[in-house]
Write an enzyme that holds these catalytic residues in place. Structure first.
Site, mmCIF file in Angstrom:
data_model
loop_
_atom_site.group_PDB
_atom_site.id
_atom_site.type_symbol
_atom_site.label_atom_id
_atom_site.label_comp_id
_atom_site.label_asym_id
_atom_site.label_seq_id
_atom_site.Cartn_x
_atom_site.Cartn_y
_atom_site.Cartn_z
ATOM 1 N N GLU A 31 -10.884 6.939 22.637
ATOM 2 C CA GLU A 31 -12.230 6.927 23.395
ATOM 3 C C GLU A 31 -12.877 8.070 23.509
ATOM 4 O O GLU A 31 -13.848 8.164 24.166
ATOM 5 C CB GLU A 31 -12.293 5.786 24.095
ATOM 6 C CG GLU A 31 -11.742 4.505 23.939
ATOM 7 C CD GLU A 31 -11.666 3.251 25.198
ATOM 8 O OE1 GLU A 31 -12.572 3.014 25.425
ATOM 9 O OE2 GLU A 31 -10.578 3.348 25.650
ATOM 10 N N SER A 167 -12.481 -0.613 24.548
ATOM 11 C CA SER A 167 -13.598 -0.318 23.355
ATOM 12 C C SER A 167 -13.174 -1.273 22.420
ATOM 13 O O SER A 167 -13.540 -1.000 21.120
ATOM 14 C CB SER A 167 -13.620 1.149 23.216
ATOM 15 O OG SER A 167 -14.364 1.907 23.974
ATOM 16 N N TYR A 237 -20.348 0.420 19.023
ATOM 17 C CA TYR A 237 -20.936 1.642 19.049
ATOM 18 C C TYR A 237 -21.580 1.986 17.664
ATOM 19 O O TYR A 237 -21.727 2.889 17.367
ATOM 20 C CB TYR A 237 -19.653 2.675 19.259
ATOM 21 C CG TYR A 237 -19.261 2.303 20.681
ATOM 22 C CD1 TYR A 237 -19.886 2.614 21.451
ATOM 23 C CD2 TYR A 237 -17.757 2.163 20.784
ATOM 24 C CE1 TYR A 237 -19.364 2.646 22.978
ATOM 25 C CE2 TYR A 237 -17.134 1.849 21.813
ATOM 26 C CZ TYR A 237 -18.024 1.936 23.326
ATOM 27 O OH TYR A 237 -17.304 1.682 24.317
ATOM 28 N N ARG A 276 -17.548 -3.484 35.388
ATOM 29 C CA ARG A 276 -18.161 -4.387 34.294
ATOM 30 C C ARG A 276 -17.031 -5.337 33.988
ATOM 31 O O ARG A 276 -15.776 -5.078 33.842
ATOM 32 C CB ARG A 276 -18.440 -3.697 33.212
ATOM 33 C CG ARG A 276 -19.499 -4.587 32.126
ATOM 34 C CD ARG A 276 -19.422 -3.928 30.721
ATOM 35 N NE ARG A 276 -18.109 -4.230 29.933
ATOM 36 C CZ ARG A 276 -17.327 -3.275 29.452
ATOM 37 N NH1 ARG A 276 -17.878 -2.109 29.537
ATOM 38 N NH2 ARG A 276 -16.200 -3.297 28.913
ATOM 39 N N ASP A 278 -16.196 -8.348 32.095
ATOM 40 C CA ASP A 278 -16.359 -9.294 30.585
ATOM 41 C C ASP A 278 -15.701 -10.629 30.510
ATOM 42 O O ASP A 278 -14.592 -10.873 30.923
ATOM 43 C CB ASP A 278 -15.587 -8.506 29.575
ATOM 44 C CG ASP A 278 -15.799 -6.930 29.323
ATOM 45 O OD1 ASP A 278 -17.042 -6.604 29.733
ATOM 46 O OD2 ASP A 278 -15.287 -6.047 28.878
ATOM 47 N N GLU A 291 -11.467 -9.448 31.095
ATOM 48 C CA GLU A 291 -10.986 -8.172 31.418
ATOM 49 C C GLU A 291 -11.991 -7.489 32.285
ATOM 50 O O GLU A 291 -13.466 -7.894 32.549
ATOM 51 C CB GLU A 291 -10.423 -7.334 30.520
ATOM 52 C CG GLU A 291 -11.643 -7.024 29.597
ATOM 53 C CD GLU A 291 -11.168 -6.262 28.462
ATOM 54 O OE1 GLU A 291 -11.296 -4.903 28.571
ATOM 55 O OE2 GLU A 291 -10.717 -6.616 27.252
ATOM 56 N N ASN A 293 -13.580 -3.788 33.711
ATOM 57 C CA ASN A 293 -13.615 -2.296 33.455
ATOM 58 C C ASN A 293 -14.047 -1.284 34.593
ATOM 59 O O ASN A 293 -15.235 -1.857 34.956
ATOM 60 C CB ASN A 293 -14.640 -2.027 31.979
ATOM 61 C CG ASN A 293 -14.297 -0.568 31.494
ATOM 62 O OD1 ASN A 293 -14.425 0.388 32.202
ATOM 63 N ND2 ASN A 293 -14.091 -0.635 30.356
ATOM 64 N N GLY A 297 -18.702 2.114 29.849
ATOM 65 C CA GLY A 297 -19.571 2.934 28.944
ATOM 66 C C GLY A 297 -20.976 3.142 29.707
ATOM 67 O O GLY A 297 -21.489 2.519 30.043
#
Length: 330
Positions: A31, A167, A237, A276, A278, A291, A293, A297
């Site tokens: 990443e 990612s 992305y 974050r 998810d 999950e 994070n 990002g």
């Protein structure tokens, strides 16, 4: 749901003019490119509120630079193992350099998805049933026999993804048992352990959690609609591959519940400053945590900045306030 107030966020503590901040980005993970984009975005945000900041990679020059000119704080914009497995945070602790985000222990826990899911389950937080399968066991026990048992136990469809990683790299949805071996091989290319979990159909939602001094607060949920149905690396992305709705198109009661679950996950894993979460919201309106994070990002298509904007907050001032909070932990 304890959402952040839509008002200007002061850069509290030391004045911006007094601060010297290092933004860490790059690293050697898969990443790296995303991390560099995140780092530049954070750098610009800090400078926009008058904070002196510089961008550095996590390489052999880092520790001598920190020793020669210790920063007031570090912002970790590294993704993948370098920024999220806790090791770098442990080194920063040894150096006495404060940083934005959770400590090394909590980072290690969140980074390992099977371990994090076990903690969430113990806390009563819904997360899809799963099995973690190291490549060695996969080979020793016989691939066909193991995969048959997985399908018998978890059913179809399944989600296969690296036990440690981000990612969407190495992740795949498996709707037919015949596609499972290839998905496992693709996953093992990124991690020696695969996490195979029951696929929950529903709305992909991300909830960012920030703590600007009054305790953790859930920002408005972001709904994720990938064009190909899977929120993989390309969908995350590549412009035009995904549509986001901020706030998510949820009934008010469901949106409140989603925020509560995200805060519960953040707390259960012992996180601080930002994260974050998810989730999938199923057809009954029930959220399932996939999950969490600890180094979200920060690119132009990343979810935390979208949530900050939806909350009516200024991204630069939010990052500046998180930095000021980190400085107080010196």
């Amino acid at each position: 749901m304890g959402s952040a107030a839509a008002e200007e966020t002061p850069v509290s503590g030391p004045t911006a003019d007094d601060l010297h901040v290092v933004v860490l980005a790059g690293g050697l993970s898969y990443e790296r490119d995303v991390s560099l984009r995140s780092g530049r975005r954070v750098l610009d945000a800090l400078r926009s509120v008058g904070v002196e900041a510089e961008l550095r990679d996590a390489d052999v020059a880092l520790l001598p630079a920190l020793a020669a000119d210790p920063p007031d704080a570090v912002v970790i914009a590294l993704h993948g193992a370098t920024g999220e497995d806790g090791s770098l945070r442990g080194v920063l602790d040894l150096c006495g350099v404060p940083y934005v985000g959770c400590d090394a222990r909590a980072s290690r826990l969140a980074w390992d998805k099977p371990s994090a899911k076990a903690v969430l389950r113990e806390a009563g937080i819904a997360t899809p049933d799963w099995v973690a399968l190291p490549h060695d066991r996969f080979s020793e026990l016989g691939a066909v026999a193991v995969l048959d048992r997985i399908v018998d136990r978890l059913g179809l469809p399944l989600m296969v993804k690296p036990a440690q990683g981000g990612s969407g790299l190495g992740a795949a949805v498996v709707r037919d048992a015949a596609a499972l071996p290839a998905a496992m091989v693709g996953c093992f290319a990124y991690d020696p352990t695969a996490l195979v979990e029951r696929y929950v159909s529903g709305m992909d939602v991300a909830v960012s959690v920030i703590d600007l001094g009054d305790g953790p607060q859930a920002l408005p949920p972001v709904e994720i609609v990938p064009r190909n149905g899977v929120y993989d690396y390309a969908a995350r992305y590549t412009a035009g591959r995904t549509t986001w709705h901020t706030p998510a198109r949820l009934e008010p009661a469901v949106a409140e519940k989603v925020g509560e679950v995200a805060l519960a996950a953040h707390t259960a894993l012992g996180l601080r400053d930002l994260s974050r979460v998810d989730l999938i919201v199923d057809s009954a309106g029930l959220p399932h945590v996939l999950e969490v994070n600890v180094s979200p990002g920060m690119t132009e298509t990343s979810l935390l900045p979208l949530a900050v904007q939806a909350a009516g907050l200024d991204f630069g001032r939010v990052i500046g306030s998180l930095v000021a909070r980190a400085v107080t932990r010196r």
